[in-house]
Design an enzyme around this catalytic site. Structure first.
Site, PDB file in Angstrom:
ATOM      1  N   ASP A 115       0.827  -1.207   0.000  1.00  0.00           N
ATOM      2  CA  ASP A 115       0.000   0.000   0.000  1.00  0.00           C
ATOM      3  C   ASP A 115       0.865   1.263   0.000  1.00  0.00           C
ATOM      4  OD1 ASP A 115      -2.314   1.501   0.141  1.00  0.00           O
ATOM      5  OD2 ASP A 115      -3.160   0.364   1.799  1.00  0.00           O
ATOM      6  N   ASP A 129     -10.738   2.036  -3.008  1.00  0.00           N
ATOM      7  CA  ASP A 129     -11.278   1.773  -1.673  1.00  0.00           C
ATOM      8  C   ASP A 129     -12.798   1.784  -1.697  1.00  0.00           C
ATOM      9  OD1 ASP A 129      -9.007   1.289  -0.287  1.00  0.00           O
ATOM     10  OD2 ASP A 129      -8.768   3.318   0.503  1.00  0.00           O
TER      11      ASP A 129
END
Ligand code: GLA
Length: 727
Positions: A471, A540
């Site tokens: 990430d 997301d």
């Protein structure tokens, strides 16, 4: 060889099944020889031509309009340029003169950078133009590679200084296309949770710039542009797609000049990126990929998809179907213990899932997002038996084990910061801005890179990890480094080179691990990342309706085998929307499939439905992974209420169709299939047999609305499975 040189015409012809590119060596009035792009478009059947369309009156006018292959600064070309060099006199006058060329089978590797590659002899052929600026003392090697079968063109430049003085490269782009007419500009724009929306700007006499100066390719803009003819759509018209194999700050400029010609220049963003080239040093630009289609956007996308699946992604999972995962992020966020994780994994196993991913919160003392980034050792309060015990328990139950990292970040509240506050990317004497309560590591430093390679490798080797989610959750603010105080030091580009070095070392040391890219969802979804990681978390936003646009837009460039999509809980955590489980399943199945919800809270009916979804995905995933994608109905067009796409692989055809809002007393339109072979196709569920001509020309009426009938409400989805059969 798909590249020929005609010495009489002084012309190179690069040709494939999909395009021709003609580069002509042109002698200017002051006897410089410069390469010009004379033609780029539909394939010419070996036909050479000579077109003299230049305005010959006066040197300045000439330079203002010539279609330079590698335009440089300081000699009267006022359009976007590929190269600006500041020489020892402090001016930027540069003229690259043709010295020679080489045609080679295959392509040279780009040192320290991701790039496309040849697997077998004959996959691609490269033309390397050797150009020289005698005054500056700079050589340029412009590499143009054609992938003949796929129909892609890849370009990059390597510079070498033979000056006695340092030279400053103020701009070093990867490609320039000069085209004789105007085009609409199609690009992908967005924000966190709504990445890569398709936007089309009609042709105009403006210079437009699509860029990121954030240190990552970004949620806002993708390093991709397509120049499309006014009549172009998914199936017809000319499209020139350009995509950078780069994950950092970039810029793509499109200039429509006063003669309605178009120049496109794409490369590293020059902001904060001046690069000092010392005597004798070389500099390699990132690569650009160009995909030309004379039959619409789908074909352009298929060129990118084919190239990236076979000649960009690497490793064991490049050609392998990906395990169906269950990720604990939206199930628990930071609030978990070993028992909770194992309960979710046990349910997942029973439902047929194959990989359990432990997301953020397993390391340091991280109970929320304010601490511990950089402290890559297990939080023994949360997981007292340690990661190895968890990994063993998962393996014992037949599940693979995945783990989340955010390597490039450091929390102010971390042991790492307490020991190495100088490792933070910062400008001396300036406040350091936080975002999500975190700082960024100075990835341009070798010691920082080495630290990350060591500590990530330790966790991976000690805990039998099968998958990593990599990430990156914030963008740059103060761009500086202790390593080069006072000098122009190209930190954003050096940062990327550092990230790429760490990724190269870690992924090659663990070739059996499946790596997935991520950046606050889809903030770094680009071809640079795909070189190290064959799949990327697209957003997301896991809401199925939002995902239709996100996945549709992403597929303009990136193959479905790279687009990760999960079924999550309702009400959805990002939109609060309630969509049927079947719709969530079919949306996620259109990419790399997984789940991200608390499986321990499911009703028996939901469990049964999920089990069936997982079984279905196991049957279909190789078609989705290897098949040709055709976008049939765009959610960005019409009333934005329908969306459909098709996967075609050998004799199998899958069509996924979606309707967003229900319409009372209406009749759904027909949907025409594409790319079928002539013959008969059987619908697997109804066993009805259709003629391919019928499916392509009449099509199927979508099942969502019928006059007078009460249908199933909003957010519906349908899947059609066809198989080609013998007549
Ligand atoms: C990012 C990712 C999410 C999740 C969180 C964890 O936002 O995109 O999927 O991993 O970080 O903090």
């Amino acid at each position: 060889m798909p590249i020929k040189f005609d010495s009489e015409q002084k012309q190179f012809h690069l040709y494939t099944k999909k395009f021709s590119l003609v580069i002509n060596l042109f002698t200017t009035r002051d006897k410089n020889v410069v390469p010009l792009i004379r033609y780029y478009g539909a394939p010419l059947k070996g036909l050479y031509f000579y077109e003299s369309e230049m305005f010959a009156n006066g040197f300045d006018t000439q330079n203002t309009t010539l279609p330079f292959a590698l335009p440089t600064s300081g000699h009267g070309d006022f359009r976007p340029l590929m190269l600006r060099v500041r020489n020892q006199d402090g001016n930027d006058c540069t003229l690259l003169n043709f010295i020679g060329y080489e045609i080679i089978s295959g392509k040279p590797q780009l040192e320290g950078l991701p790039s496309t590659y040849a697997e077998n002899d004959g996959d691609c052929t490269s033309l390397i133009l050797h150009l020289r600026d005698i005054y500056c003392g700079l050589d340029a090697f412009y590499c143009l590679t054609v992938f003949e079968e796929i129909g892609a063109l890849c370009t990059s430049v390597k510079y070498k200084s033979y000056s006695n003085h340092p030279l400053t490269l103020e701009r070093y782009s990867s490609v320039c296309l000069d085209l004789p007419s105007s085009f609409d500009v199609l690009h992908l724009q967005g924000a966190w949770a709504r990445e890569r929306s398709v936007e089309r700007v009609p042709a105009s006499h403006l210079t437009c710039k699509i860029q990121s100066n954030r240190g990552a390719s970004s949620h806002q803009h993708n390093p991709f542009v397509a120049l499309v003819s006014e009549d172009a759509n998914e199936f017809t018209g000319e499209c020139y797609g350009v995509n950078l194999v780069y994950s950092g700050s970039f810029s793509i400029e499109v200039d429509n000049d006063s003669y309605s010609r178009t120049r496109l220049v794409a490369g590293v963003n020059e902001e904060n990126n001046f690069w000092t080239l010392e005597p004798g040093e070389t500099f390699q630009t990132p690569e650009a990929v160009c995909a030309y289609s004379s039959s619409g956007l789908n074909e352009m996308s298929n060129i990118f998809h084919d190239l990236y699946r076979k000649h960009l992604c690497r490793g064991e999972y490049r050609d392998k179907v990906r395990p169906i995962l269950i990720n604990n992020w939206e199930a628990t966020y930071f609030n978990f213990n070993e028992e909770k994780l194992l309960n979710i994994a046990t349910e997942g196993k029973e439902l047929g899932m194959e990989l359990f991913v432990l997301d953020d919160g397993w390391f340091g003392k991280r109970d929320n997002d304010t601490s511990s980034l950089g402290d890559w050792y297990t939080d023994m309060n949360k997981l007292p038996s340690g990661l190895l015990s968890l990994s063993n328990a998962l393996h014992d139950m037949g599940m693979k084990f995945g783990l989340w990292f955010e390597p490039e970040m450091i929390s102010p509240n971390s042991d790492l910061f307490r020991q190495h506050s100088d490792w933070v990317l910062h400008a001396p004497n300036h406040y350091i801005t936080t975002s999500r309560t975190q700082y960024i590591l100075d990835m341009s430093r070798r010691d920082v890179q080495d630290y990350l390679i060591d500590c990530i490798s330790k966790v991976l080797s000690e805990n039998k990890v099968d998958y990593v989610k990599w990430d990156m959750n914030r963008n740059f603010a103060e761009i500086g480094s202790l390593d080069c105080s006072g000098k122009t030091c190209a930190i954003p580009h050096r940062y990327m080179l550092g990230v790429y070095r760490v990724m190269e070392e870690v992924t090659s040391a663990f070739p059996n691990i499946l790596f997935e890219g991520c950046s606050g969802g889809g903030g770094r979804f680009d071809a640079g990342m795909l070189y190290y990681m064959p799949q990327i978390w697209a957003s997301d936003n896991s809401d199925a309706v939002s995902r239709l646009k996100i996945q549709y837009g992403t597929s303009m460039v990136y193959p479905p085998s790279s687009i990760c999509a999960h079924v999550s809980a309702i009400p959805n955590h990002q939109t609060k929307r309630q969509t049927p489980l079947a719709t969530r399943g079919l949306t996620a199945m259109s990419g790399v499939f997984g789940y991200e919800l608390d499986l321990t809270n499911l009703t028996p009916e939901e469990k049964e439905a999920i089990k069936t979804q997982v079984e279905l995905n196991k049957k279909l995933r190789s078609i989705i992974m290897h098949g040709k994608l055709t976008r049939l109905i765009s959610p960005f067009e019409g009333d934005h209420n329908l969306c459909a796409w098709q996967f075609t692989y050998k004799e199998d055809v899958l069509v996924f169709a979606f309707q967003i809002l229900q319409n009372a007393n209406n009749l759904s339109p027909y949907m025409k299939l594409k790319n079928l072979e002539d013959g008969l196709y059987k619908d697997i569920s109804s066993e009805k047999v259709f003629d391919s001509q019928f499916l392509e020309n009449r099509g199927l009426r979508l099942p969502f609305c019928r006059p007078g009938q009460q249908r199933d409400g909003d957010f519906q989805a349908a899947l059609y499975q066809f198989k080609k059969i013998e007549a």
